[in-house]
Design a protein around this motif. Structure first.
Motif, PDB file in Angstrom:
ATOM      1  N   PHE B 106       0.841  -1.197   0.000  1.00 11.77           N
ATOM      2  CA  PHE B 106       0.000   0.000   0.000  1.00 11.77           C
ATOM      3  C   PHE B 106       0.878   1.249   0.000  1.00 11.77           C
ATOM      4  CE2 PHE B 106      -4.501  -1.197   0.958  1.00 11.77           C
ATOM      5  CZ  PHE B 106      -4.337  -2.570   0.966  1.00 11.77           C
ATOM      6  N   GLU B 107       0.387   2.284  -0.661  1.00 10.73           N
ATOM      7  CA  GLU B 107       1.016   3.610  -0.575  1.00 10.73           C
ATOM      8  C   GLU B 107      -0.085   4.591  -0.225  1.00 10.73           C
ATOM      9  OE1 GLU B 107       4.246   3.228  -4.137  1.00 10.73           O
ATOM     10  OE2 GLU B 107       3.421   5.242  -3.838  1.00 10.73           O
ATOM     11  N   ASP B 108       0.116   5.359   0.835  1.00 12.19           N
ATOM     12  CA  ASP B 108      -0.904   6.317   1.264  1.00 12.19           C
ATOM     13  C   ASP B 108      -2.270   5.641   1.384  1.00 12.19           C
ATOM     14  OD1 ASP B 108       1.080   8.272   1.129  1.00 12.19           O
ATOM     15  OD2 ASP B 108       0.647   8.664  -0.983  1.00 12.19           O
ATOM     16  N   GLY B 109      -2.272   4.420   1.890  1.00 11.41           N
ATOM     17  CA  GLY B 109      -3.540   3.735   2.163  1.00 11.41           C
ATOM     18  C   GLY B 109      -4.196   3.087   0.957  1.00 11.41           C
ATOM     19  N   ARG B 110      -3.536   3.154  -0.194  1.00 10.45           N
ATOM     20  CA  ARG B 110      -4.131   2.525  -1.375  1.00 10.45           C
ATOM     21  C   ARG B 110      -3.162   1.531  -2.005  1.00 10.45           C
ATOM     22  NH1 ARG B 110      -6.803   6.874  -5.245  1.00 10.45           N
ATOM     23  NH2 ARG B 110      -4.677   7.746  -5.213  1.00 10.45           N
ATOM     24  N   ILE B 111      -3.725   0.543  -2.648  1.00 13.63           N
ATOM     25  CA  ILE B 111      -2.922  -0.540  -3.225  1.00 13.63           C
ATOM     26  C   ILE B 111      -2.050  -0.010  -4.370  1.00 13.63           C
ATOM     27  CG2 ILE B 111      -3.043  -2.698  -4.542  1.00 13.63           C
ATOM     28  CD1 ILE B 111      -5.696  -3.265  -2.970  1.00 13.63           C
ATOM     29  N   ALA B 112      -0.744  -0.259  -4.261  1.00 18.10           N
ATOM     30  CA  ALA B 112       0.204   0.181  -5.276  1.00 18.10           C
ATOM     31  C   ALA B 112       0.820  -1.005  -6.011  1.00 18.10           C
ATOM     32  CB  ALA B 112       1.314   1.008  -4.636  1.00 18.10           C
ATOM     33  N   GLU B 113       0.763  -2.177  -5.378  1.00 18.51           N
ATOM     34  CA  GLU B 113       1.467  -3.336  -5.929  1.00 18.51           C
ATOM     35  C   GLU B 113       0.724  -4.600  -5.512  1.00 18.51           C
ATOM     36  OE1 GLU B 113       5.690  -2.864  -5.053  1.00 18.51           O
ATOM     37  OE2 GLU B 113       5.946  -5.014  -5.430  1.00 18.51           O
ATOM     38  N   VAL B 114       0.520  -5.490  -6.467  1.00 10.83           N
ATOM     39  CA  VAL B 114      -0.146  -6.768  -6.204  1.00 10.83           C
ATOM     40  C   VAL B 114       0.728  -7.879  -6.759  1.00 10.83           C
ATOM     41  CG1 VAL B 114      -2.246  -8.140  -6.544  1.00 10.83           C
ATOM     42  CG2 VAL B 114      -2.402  -5.627  -6.537  1.00 10.83           C
ATOM     43  N   SER B 115       0.926  -8.905  -5.954  1.00 15.64           N
ATOM     44  CA  SER B 115       1.645 -10.089  -6.412  1.00 15.64           C
ATOM     45  C   SER B 115       0.768 -11.289  -6.070  1.00 15.64           C
ATOM     46  CB  SER B 115       2.992 -10.164  -5.708  1.00 15.64           C
ATOM     47  OG  SER B 115       3.719 -11.275  -6.168  1.00 15.64           O
ATOM     48  N   SER B 116       0.154 -11.848  -7.080  1.00 15.73           N
ATOM     49  CA  SER B 116      -0.903 -12.839  -6.877  1.00 15.73           C
ATOM     50  C   SER B 116      -0.545 -14.187  -7.466  1.00 15.73           C
ATOM     51  CB  SER B 116      -2.188 -12.322  -7.552  1.00 15.73           C
ATOM     52  OG  SER B 116      -3.090 -13.391  -7.780  1.00 15.73           O
ATOM     53  N   LEU B 117      -0.861 -15.223  -6.725  1.00 18.17           N
ATOM     54  CA  LEU B 117      -0.708 -16.592  -7.218  1.00 18.17           C
ATOM     55  C   LEU B 117      -2.051 -17.279  -7.032  1.00 18.17           C
ATOM     56  CD1 LEU B 117       1.792 -17.927  -8.384  1.00 18.17           C
ATOM     57  CD2 LEU B 117       2.361 -18.730  -6.112  1.00 18.17           C
ATOM     58  N   ILE B 118      -2.613 -17.772  -8.128  1.00 16.62           N
ATOM     59  CA  ILE B 118      -3.900 -18.474  -8.094  1.00 16.62           C
ATOM     60  C   ILE B 118      -3.627 -19.942  -8.340  1.00 16.62           C
ATOM     61  CG2 ILE B 118      -6.089 -18.758  -9.347  1.00 16.62           C
ATOM     62  CD1 ILE B 118      -5.983 -15.671  -9.783  1.00 16.62           C
ATOM     63  N   ASP B 119      -4.329 -20.794  -7.618  1.00 17.13           N
ATOM     64  CA  ASP B 119      -4.084 -22.229  -7.705  1.00 17.13           C
ATOM     65  C   ASP B 119      -4.719 -22.792  -8.969  1.00 17.13           C
ATOM     66  OD1 ASP B 119      -3.480 -24.842  -7.302  1.00 17.13           O
ATOM     67  OD2 ASP B 119      -4.370 -24.997  -5.304  1.00 17.13           O
ATOM     68  N   ARG B 120      -4.064 -22.522 -10.098  1.00 17.11           N
ATOM     69  CA  ARG B 120      -4.574 -22.973 -11.394  1.00 17.11           C
ATOM     70  C   ARG B 120      -4.566 -24.497 -11.495  1.00 17.11           C
ATOM     71  NH1 ARG B 120      -4.300 -18.862 -15.555  1.00 17.11           N
ATOM     72  NH2 ARG B 120      -3.796 -16.878 -14.567  1.00 17.11           N
ATOM     73  N   ALA B 121      -3.616 -25.133 -10.820  1.00 21.72           N
ATOM     74  CA  ALA B 121      -3.566 -26.602 -10.872  1.00 21.72           C
ATOM     75  C   ALA B 121      -4.833 -27.186 -10.250  1.00 21.72           C
ATOM     76  CB  ALA B 121      -2.324 -27.110 -10.142  1.00 21.72           C
ATOM     77  N   ALA B 122      -5.319 -26.574  -9.168  1.00 25.94           N
ATOM     78  CA  ALA B 122      -6.551 -27.064  -8.528  1.00 25.94           C
ATOM     79  C   ALA B 122      -7.742 -26.868  -9.454  1.00 25.94           C
ATOM     80  CB  ALA B 122      -6.776 -26.326  -7.202  1.00 25.94           C
ATOM     81  N   ILE B 123      -7.775 -25.722 -10.140  1.00 28.87           N
ATOM     82  CA  ILE B 123      -8.871 -25.468 -11.084  1.00 28.87           C
ATOM     83  C   ILE B 123      -8.844 -26.507 -12.202  1.00 28.87           C
ATOM     84  CG2 ILE B 123      -9.832 -23.828 -12.736  1.00 28.87           C
ATOM     85  CD1 ILE B 123      -8.561 -21.565 -11.032  1.00 28.87           C
ATOM     86  N   ALA B 124      -7.657 -26.714 -12.774  1.00 27.86           N
ATOM     87  CA  ALA B 124      -7.524 -27.668 -13.884  1.00 27.86           C
ATOM     88  C   ALA B 124      -7.948 -29.067 -13.438  1.00 27.86           C
ATOM     89  CB  ALA B 124      -6.081 -27.676 -14.391  1.00 27.86           C
ATOM     90  N   ALA B 125      -7.547 -29.458 -12.224  1.00 21.68           N
ATOM     91  CA  ALA B 125      -7.887 -30.801 -11.728  1.00 21.68           C
ATOM     92  C   ALA B 125      -9.397 -30.945 -11.574  1.00 21.68           C
ATOM     93  CB  ALA B 125      -7.178 -31.059 -10.401  1.00 21.68           C
ATOM     94  N   GLN B 126     -10.061 -29.891 -11.114  1.00 23.06           N
ATOM     95  CA  GLN B 126     -11.512 -29.973 -10.895  1.00 23.06           C
ATOM     96  C   GLN B 126     -12.293 -29.912 -12.209  1.00 23.06           C
ATOM     97  OE1 GLN B 126     -12.823 -27.588  -7.200  1.00 23.06           O
ATOM     98  NE2 GLN B 126     -10.667 -27.063  -7.421  1.00 23.06           N
ATOM     99  N   LEU B 127     -11.690 -29.364 -13.249  1.00 19.99           N
ATOM    100  CA  LEU B 127     -12.380 -29.276 -14.544  1.00 19.99           C
ATOM    101  C   LEU B 127     -12.110 -30.508 -15.411  1.00 19.99           C
ATOM    102  CD1 LEU B 127     -11.918 -25.517 -15.477  1.00 19.99           C
ATOM    103  CD2 LEU B 127     -14.022 -26.667 -14.746  1.00 19.99           C
ATOM    104  N   ARG B 128     -11.217 -31.368 -14.937  1.00 22.05           N
ATOM    105  CA  ARG B 128     -10.844 -32.530 -15.736  1.00 22.05           C
ATOM    106  C   ARG B 128     -11.980 -33.552 -15.763  1.00 22.05           C
ATOM    107  NH1 ARG B 128      -5.660 -33.488 -13.298  1.00 22.05           N
ATOM    108  NH2 ARG B 128      -4.624 -31.759 -14.338  1.00 22.05           N
TER     109      ARG B 128
END
Lengths: 128, 128
Positions: B106-128
């Motif tokens: 955050f900078e001055d109370g607002r989001i300045a940077e996001v580093s995101s990891l989404i569990d794509r392997a779990a999604i792929a496994a559930q769509l299989r």
């Protein structure tokens, strides 16, 4: 306390990077939860030792550490050259870069709970 | 400060869950970095709006929040039923459960940077 926990956590990563696996007794409880599964510290150690056997140059590079209360969150970036099967992937000799975003809960200064997400999609893309 | 940032962050998630996208101006800087790429807030908003359009019941459920200094880390668990293509996946009508582990600066109370990891392997496994 928060600062203490961060430096304690960094001590844990240093032990992994130095391959001082016997030191895990100082950093990890006898029993812990890893991604919802119960593990003994011996099993946890074996899991990390297997990763290191497959990836001799595995280095836990903490790029972001956020610690508060009994929790630590870390973004770890790995730049490494796997030599044997790891995480279900078959290496092809290429150097890989991938991240792990992992949360820990500590009890009495030792890891009691781990919730880890590894960027498998990035690994798969680099091995393609 | 740390408690403030956590409640501020929870306010941001509440805005997303209430679909109050205009409120993002309070929570997100005009320009931010998302997984290393520069984005305007409008582009960030469009990205989230597209996710919500594909997944009408998308709910950001913060299971773990760790806040310290200008950083927040969160484990978000999604239990949802995507209705259109999302993250490159084609849904099959099934209800999915998957996690995101995400770090913010955050900078001055607002989001300045996001580093995101989404569990794509779990999604792929559930769509299989």
């Amino acid at each position: 306390m928060t600062e203490d926990l961060e430096s304690r956590y960094r001590g844990y990563l240093a032990a992994l990077n130095d391959r001082r696996f016997d030191d895990l007794a100082h950093f990890v409880r006898d029993r812990l939860s890893y991604n919802g599964e119960p593990l003994t510290r011996a099993e946890y150690r074996d899991m990390i030792a297997a990763d290191v056997a497959a990836i001799p140059d595995l280095f836990f590079d903490a790029r972001l550490v956020v610690a508060h209360g009994d929790r630590v969150a870390c973004r770890i970036v790995f730049e490494c050259t796997p030599e044997a099967e790891f995480l279900g992937f078959t290496p092809n000799g290429a150097r890989l870069t991938f991240a792990e975003h992992v949360f820990y809960r500590f009890e009495d200064g030792r890891i009691a709970e781990v919730s880890s997400l590894i960027d498998r999609a990035a690994i798969a893309a680099q091995l393609r």
